[in-house]
Design an enzyme around this catalytic site. Structure first.
Site, short mmCIF file in Angstrom:
data_model
loop_
_atom_site.label_atom_id
_atom_site.label_comp_id
_atom_site.label_asym_id
_atom_site.label_seq_id
_atom_site.Cartn_x
_atom_site.Cartn_y
_atom_site.Cartn_z
N SER A 10 79.08 14.14 28.24
CA SER A 10 79.37 15.55 28.06
C SER A 10 78.78 16.05 26.74
CB SER A 10 80.88 15.79 28.04
OG SER A 10 81.13 17.07 27.49
N HIS A 35 76.28 16.08 31.49
CA HIS A 35 77.37 16.99 31.86
C HIS A 35 77.39 18.19 30.92
CE1 HIS A 35 81.44 17.56 33.70
NE2 HIS A 35 81.82 17.96 32.49
N ASP A 37 79.40 21.45 29.82
CA ASP A 37 80.71 22.10 29.90
C ASP A 37 80.56 23.57 29.57
OD1 ASP A 37 82.67 20.11 30.64
OD2 ASP A 37 82.10 19.08 28.79
N MET A 39 82.31 27.04 29.22
CA MET A 39 83.66 27.60 29.03
C MET A 39 83.55 29.09 28.71
SD MET A 39 85.52 24.67 26.77
CE MET A 39 85.29 22.92 27.08
N HIS A 68 79.59 21.89 34.85
CA HIS A 68 81.03 22.06 35.05
C HIS A 68 81.43 23.45 34.56
CE1 HIS A 68 85.31 20.46 33.77
NE2 HIS A 68 85.37 21.34 34.75
N MET A 70 83.95 26.02 33.73
CA MET A 70 85.35 26.34 33.43
C MET A 70 85.39 27.84 33.18
SD MET A 70 86.08 22.96 31.16
CE MET A 70 84.35 22.70 30.92
N MET A 139 90.24 16.28 36.87
CA MET A 139 90.44 16.46 35.42
C MET A 139 91.58 15.54 34.98
SD MET A 139 88.25 18.67 34.14
CE MET A 139 88.92 18.48 32.50
N ASP A 177 87.02 13.37 34.45
CA ASP A 177 86.60 14.06 33.22
C ASP A 177 87.79 14.24 32.29
OD1 ASP A 177 85.35 15.61 31.32
OD2 ASP A 177 84.94 17.31 32.64
C1 DX5 Z 1 87.09 19.21 28.84
C2 DX5 Z 1 85.67 18.98 29.33
C3 DX5 Z 1 85.22 17.56 29.22
C4 DX5 Z 1 85.22 17.04 27.82
C5 DX5 Z 1 85.42 15.56 27.85
O1 DX5 Z 1 87.42 20.53 29.04
O2 DX5 Z 1 85.57 19.35 30.69
O3 DX5 Z 1 83.96 17.38 29.83
O4 DX5 Z 1 84.03 17.31 27.13
O5 DX5 Z 1 85.51 15.13 26.53
P1 DX5 Z 1 86.22 13.77 26.15
O6 DX5 Z 1 85.46 12.67 26.83
O7 DX5 Z 1 86.10 13.74 24.67
O8 DX5 Z 1 87.63 13.87 26.65
ZN ZN Z 2 83.67 18.74 31.81
#
Ligand code: DX5
Ligand code: ZN
Length: 222
Positions: A10, A35, A37, A39, A68, A70, A139, A177
């Site tokens: 990630s 990956h 993320d 947000m 991903h 979010m 998750m 994840d």
């Molecule tokens: C959380 C993200 C994850 C996150 C995982 O909202 O979707 O992808 O980056 O990070 P670690 O491995 O540090 O939990």
């Molecule tokens: Zn993620």
């Protein structure tokens, strides 16, 4: 059905000031997936990055872009992420009013389709969609931040989902994840996980090739 183990680092825990170099380093270290993320500051508290950044880096990397989202009502943006060069677009069941329609739209754009489930969302949320999915993301933390601790009941959830997946769509990957580490990898793979996302437990432990191999060995894939 043979589904090779995958690690999807990630970028949330990478150096955002050097994204192009980070992507090159992952590729040089033998990683296949990365990956992203995304947000939006509404579905989750933080804001990270969007389609323009992914699009700007697409030409620099051959990695499989695992995106991903979010994001509230991601249907509004799936075409943008497809154009930006996502290979797989994963939307949250909780953020999507018409989940089947959104998944069909992603497939129609020629992209792999994933659905993410928050820790409290039951596996049943994807039961009827499983035949049309390429991946379900379980998750194992509440989304929004890197570096949180793994929620133990996610293991039971992976097991329950794997049983359903094996019956309905054996080619569908199960991704996990949040809080994944070399220490819990064996248990997650035994429960049915195919692909682990790792942010802090990956990027904080260079060199990347050795860290990838540590995960692969823990998964019994090396
Ligand atoms: C959380 C993200 C994850 C996150 C995982 O909202 O979707 O992808 O980056 O990070 P670690 O491995 O540090 O939990
Ligand atoms: Zn993620």
């Amino acid at each position: 059905m043979a589904r090779p183990f995958l690690l999807s680092p990630s970028l949330l825990s990478s150096d955002y000031g050097r994204l192009a170099e980070e992507l090159a380093a992952l590729e040089a270290a033998g990683l296949k997936w990365v990956h992203w993320d995304v947000m939006d500051g509404a579905f989750v508290p933080n804001i990270t990055l969007g389609a323009p950044i992914i699009g700007a880096l697409r030409g620099r990397s051959k990695l499989f872009f695992d995106v991903h989202l979010m994001v509230e009502e991601p249907a509004r943006y799936v075409a943008d992420f497809a154009r930006a060069g996502a290979d797989l677009i994963c939307v949250h069941a909780e953020a999507t009013r018409h989940l089947e329609r959104t998944c069909a739209a992603v497939a129609e754009l020629g992209k792999q389709v994933g659905v993410a489930l928050n820790p409290a969302t039951p596996v049943d949320a994807v039961r009827y969609l499983l035949p049309q999915l390429d991946m379900v993301l379980v998750m194992s933390v509440n989304p929004g931040f890197g570096g949180q601790s793994f929620i133990p009941f996610a293991v039971d959830k992976i097991r329950e989902l794997a049983a359903l997946r094996d019956g309905l769509n054996p080619r569908c990957l199960i991704q996990v994840d949040g809080g994944c580490t070399p220490e819990n990898t064996a248990e997650l793979v035994a429960a049915g996980a195919d692909c682990l996302v790792s942010g802090s437990a990956f990027f904080k432990f260079p060199p990347y090739r050795e860290r990838h191999e540590t995960f692969l060995r823990a998964a019994g894939a090396l």
